[in-house]
Motif scaffolding. Structure first.
Motif, PDB file in Angstrom:
ATOM      1  N   LEU A  90       0.851  -1.189   0.000  1.00 57.18           N
ATOM      2  CA  LEU A  90       0.000   0.000   0.000  1.00 57.18           C
ATOM      3  C   LEU A  90       0.885   1.237   0.000  1.00 57.18           C
ATOM      4  O   LEU A  90       1.910   1.274   0.695  1.00 57.18           O
ATOM      5  CB  LEU A  90      -0.920   0.022   1.219  1.00 57.18           C
ATOM      6  N   PRO A 118       2.146   4.942   1.035  1.00 56.55           N
ATOM      7  CA  PRO A 118       1.951   5.792   2.209  1.00 56.55           C
ATOM      8  C   PRO A 118       1.008   6.933   1.882  1.00 56.55           C
ATOM      9  O   PRO A 118       0.827   7.283   0.704  1.00 56.55           O
ATOM     10  CB  PRO A 118       3.372   6.300   2.515  1.00 56.55           C
ATOM     11  N   PRO A 119       0.354   7.543   2.890  1.00 53.29           N
ATOM     12  CA  PRO A 119      -0.575   8.648   2.632  1.00 53.29           C
ATOM     13  C   PRO A 119       0.097   9.757   1.821  1.00 53.29           C
ATOM     14  O   PRO A 119       1.208  10.184   2.114  1.00 53.29           O
ATOM     15  CB  PRO A 119      -0.936   9.130   4.044  1.00 53.29           C
ATOM     16  N   GLY A 120      -0.613  10.204   0.802  1.00 58.49           N
ATOM     17  CA  GLY A 120      -0.094  11.301  -0.010  1.00 58.49           C
ATOM     18  C   GLY A 120       0.910  10.899  -1.059  1.00 58.49           C
ATOM     19  O   GLY A 120       1.438  11.751  -1.789  1.00 58.49           O
ATOM     20  N   ALA A 121       1.199   9.613  -1.185  1.00 57.92           N
ATOM     21  CA  ALA A 121       2.191   9.170  -2.156  1.00 57.92           C
ATOM     22  C   ALA A 121       1.687   9.393  -3.577  1.00 57.92           C
ATOM     23  O   ALA A 121       0.490   9.273  -3.855  1.00 57.92           O
ATOM     24  CB  ALA A 121       2.519   7.700  -1.941  1.00 57.92           C
ATOM     25  N   GLU A 122       2.586   9.713  -4.456  1.00 56.63           N
ATOM     26  CA  GLU A 122       2.262   9.948  -5.853  1.00 56.63           C
ATOM     27  C   GLU A 122       2.090   8.617  -6.582  1.00 56.63           C
ATOM     28  O   GLU A 122       2.973   7.763  -6.554  1.00 56.63           O
ATOM     29  CB  GLU A 122       3.385  10.756  -6.511  1.00 56.63           C
ATOM     30  N   ARG A 132      -6.481  -2.106  -0.595  1.00 55.98           N
ATOM     31  CA  ARG A 132      -7.147  -1.127   0.271  1.00 55.98           C
ATOM     32  C   ARG A 132      -8.508  -1.640   0.728  1.00 55.98           C
ATOM     33  O   ARG A 132      -8.883  -1.486   1.894  1.00 55.98           O
ATOM     34  CB  ARG A 132      -7.297   0.196  -0.476  1.00 55.98           C
ATOM     35  N   LYS A 180       6.202   0.413  13.096  1.00 54.93           N
ATOM     36  CA  LYS A 180       6.400   0.877  11.728  1.00 54.93           C
ATOM     37  C   LYS A 180       7.129  -0.203  10.933  1.00 54.93           C
ATOM     38  O   LYS A 180       8.098  -0.783  11.405  1.00 54.93           O
ATOM     39  CB  LYS A 180       7.225   2.166  11.728  1.00 54.93           C
TER      40      LYS A 180
END
Length: 368
Positions: free
Chosen positions: A197, A199-203, A219, A303
């Protein structure tokens, strides 16, 4: 201390199982018109398996087959660990390889890959602490991280200074953790399951449509996990009472996953193999402790750690979640091997043993 081990289930335990199967209390309202497998394992399928378990399945034959393999136990960090240890025909200088199973699997998953892999590797195949022949754990805290540390100690105790690791399901996470903790000893990690997945905000621009589809599927799986994950990560003991008391309950809980997570073209998994796997949970009473792995690991989740050693991935098209190669390369800069197969699912060592064994040999062959 490492102690040789041999399976010898008391006949009284087998007689008790037969008696319990004969007295199974089946739900009166099933089958229910319009209710398919999305409601759970169907009663026709389950009754056929239970009848065969009671009248046709021969545990002693499978017990004898397992006993043909060198088995041992050792105590590590307060837990008993059972493992297979097969020396390679290639001689003492062969690379040691640890094979790590997950839930609801066991050492039985690997029976068909032992012969081809032992041509090149010394094989160490543990029963996870709290699973099967390792027996139940007797304290909380046995997360994937703790198991990885226990496996590192096991390999050290066996005298293996360097080795490879292969895993799927929970074995995937344990393999990656083992490499993170022991980068000077683990020469490479091969996985047959690797959800990815961003990470948040990844392009995500530029990713192929297939990767975007795989990300969406992963997801969706994470957002609405299967029921077993919810229950085992929150109330493993409540479930454990039922599975420890009812062999058909234990059978249903495991059969559902083997039916759902395999390639439709390769279903069903051989019933003797499936029942032998179920027997390792039933005879050892490890339903509660194996389910505890979910609660302990989710509570202890940290993490994700990088993989500091060469990483190989085998993708089987009917797995629970399929990885994006682009995301895997971003997350693991050490990705050196990637194979996409045209058949197989979550239980690759059972469904397509020749494909998995060949890919493992190819990956580690590059590292020689």
């Amino acid at each position: 201390m490492i102690t040789p081990f041999r399976i010898d289930i008391p006949q009284a335990d087998l007689d008790d199982l037969t008696d319990r199967l004969a007295r199974t209390r089946w739900p009166a309202e099933l089958p229910l018109p319009g209710a398919g497998s999305e409601y759970g394992v169907e009663i026709t399928r389950l009754r056929e398996l239970a009848d065969y378990w009671q009248y046709g399945y021969d545990w002693r034959a499978h017990e004898a087959r397992l006993n043909e393999l060198p088995q041992f136990t050792t105590g590590i960090d307060g837990a008993n660990i059972h493992f297979l240890h097969i020396r390679s025909a290639a001689g003492p200088d062969a690379l040691p390889l640890l094979l790590a199973h997950g839930w609801p699997g066991s050492i039985v998953e690997f029976l068909d890959v032992i012969e081809p892999l032992s041509e090149d590797f010394h094989l160490v195949i543990p029963s996870m602490p709290g699973f099967g022949l390792s027996g139940p754990t007797h304290e909380t805290g046995w997360s994937a991280e703790r198991i990885a540390h226990a496996y590192a100690e096991l390999m050290l105790r066996l005298g293996y200074d360097t080795y490879g690791v292969q895993g799927g399901d929970w074995g995937m996470g344990i393999a990656l953790l083992l490499a993170a903790y022991e980068p000077d000893r683990v020469v490479g990690v091969h996985l047959n399951y690797l959800p990815t997945l961003p990470p948040p905000g990844a392009e995500l621009d530029g990713l192929p449509a297939e990767d975007l589809e795989r990300i969406a599927r992963t997801r969706a799986y994470v957002a609405a996990p299967h029921g077993h994950m919810v229950v085992q990560s929150t109330r493993p003991h409540t479930l454990g009472y039922a599975l420890t008391d009812s062999p058909v309950g234990q059978l249903a809980w495991i059969t559902e996953k083997f039916d759902e997570w395999t390639d439709p073209a390769l279903r069903p998994v051989d019933r003797d193999r499936l029942l032998t796997n179920v027997m390792l949970y039933w005879l050892t009473g490890t339903a509660p402790s194996s389910a505890r792995l979910y609660k302990e690991s989710f509570a202890d989740r940290t993490k994700p750690k990088p993989c500091p050693v060469p990483l190989g991935v085998a993708v089987f098209p009917h797995d629970l979640a399929l990885p994006s190669r682009a995301l895997a390369e971003r997350a693991y800069g050490t990705l050196t091997h990637w194979t996409e197969f045209d058949r197989g699912g979550h239980f690759a060592a059972i469904e397509a043993p020749e494909l998995l064994a060949g890919d493992v040999r190819e990956f580690f062959g590059k590292l020689a």
